[in-house]
Scaffold this motif. Structure first.
Motif, PDB file in Angstrom:
ATOM      1  N   SER A   1      10.507  -0.940  -0.936  1.00 52.54           N
ATOM      2  CA  SER A   1      11.131  -1.352   0.322  1.00 52.54           C
ATOM      3  C   SER A   1      12.314  -0.440   0.625  1.00 52.54           C
ATOM      4  O   SER A   1      13.100  -0.114  -0.263  1.00 52.54           O
TER       5      SER A   1
ATOM      6  N   LYS B   1      11.103  -1.401   5.696  1.00 55.68           N
ATOM      7  CA  LYS B   1       9.785  -0.773   5.693  1.00 55.68           C
ATOM      8  C   LYS B   1       9.268  -0.629   4.275  1.00 55.68           C
ATOM      9  O   LYS B   1      10.045  -0.583   3.321  1.00 55.68           O
TER      10      LYS B   1
ATOM     11  N   LYS C   1       6.115   1.857   6.942  1.00 51.87           N
ATOM     12  CA  LYS C   1       5.594   0.832   7.858  1.00 51.87           C
ATOM     13  C   LYS C   1       6.516  -0.385   7.854  1.00 51.87           C
ATOM     14  O   LYS C   1       6.847  -0.929   6.807  1.00 51.87           O
ATOM     15  N   MET C   2       6.900  -0.831   9.037  1.00 48.72           N
ATOM     16  CA  MET C   2       7.824  -1.944   9.174  1.00 48.72           C
ATOM     17  C   MET C   2       7.158  -3.269   8.788  1.00 48.72           C
ATOM     18  O   MET C   2       6.056  -3.576   9.223  1.00 48.72           O
TER      19      MET C   2
END
Length: 117
Positions: free
Chosen positions: A9, A23, A27-28
């Motif tokens: 993260s 993210k 990627k969020m």
């Protein structure tokens, strides 16, 4: 905060200093911001879960500025306890990880975090 504990993260600020974006592998999976003076957490959710959660909890609404079927907003100070929020953050993370190529997945998404707090 649960989002900081999750493997791979990262915390970024692509929308400016007032929006914390978490993210995994670019990627969020979560963002934390203020909307109309109220702090909100926005998370990814399965469409069926999103509808069920919104029906069951007044403090969960469609995701602010996101696809309303796939994202939810959590509003503080209501019926959502810390364990539920942690579980929803973990589920959002799992959903995003599941969409990554297998070689980029930092955990096995279908098993990670199940039954843990």
């Amino acid at each position: 905060m649960r989002a900081r504990e999750l493997p791979a993260s990262t915390l970024e600020f692509p929308f400016g200093p007032g929006v914390d974006v978490f993210k995994v592998r670019g990627k969020m999976f979560m963002f934390h911001t203020t909307v109309d003076g109220e702090r909100q957490v926005i998370l990814k959710a399965l469409p069926s879960d999103s509808m069920s959660l919104r029906d069951a909890h007044a403090d969960i609404t469609p995701g602010y500025h996101m696809n309303k079927r796939h994202w939810i907003s959590l509003h503080p100070g209501g019926s959502l306890d810390a364990d539920m929020v942690s579980e929803l953050v973990t589920e959002s993370y799992r959903l995003v990880v599941a969409g990554l190529p297998r070689t980029q997945q930092p955990v096995e998404p279908h098993a990670f975090g199940r039954g843990q707090r």
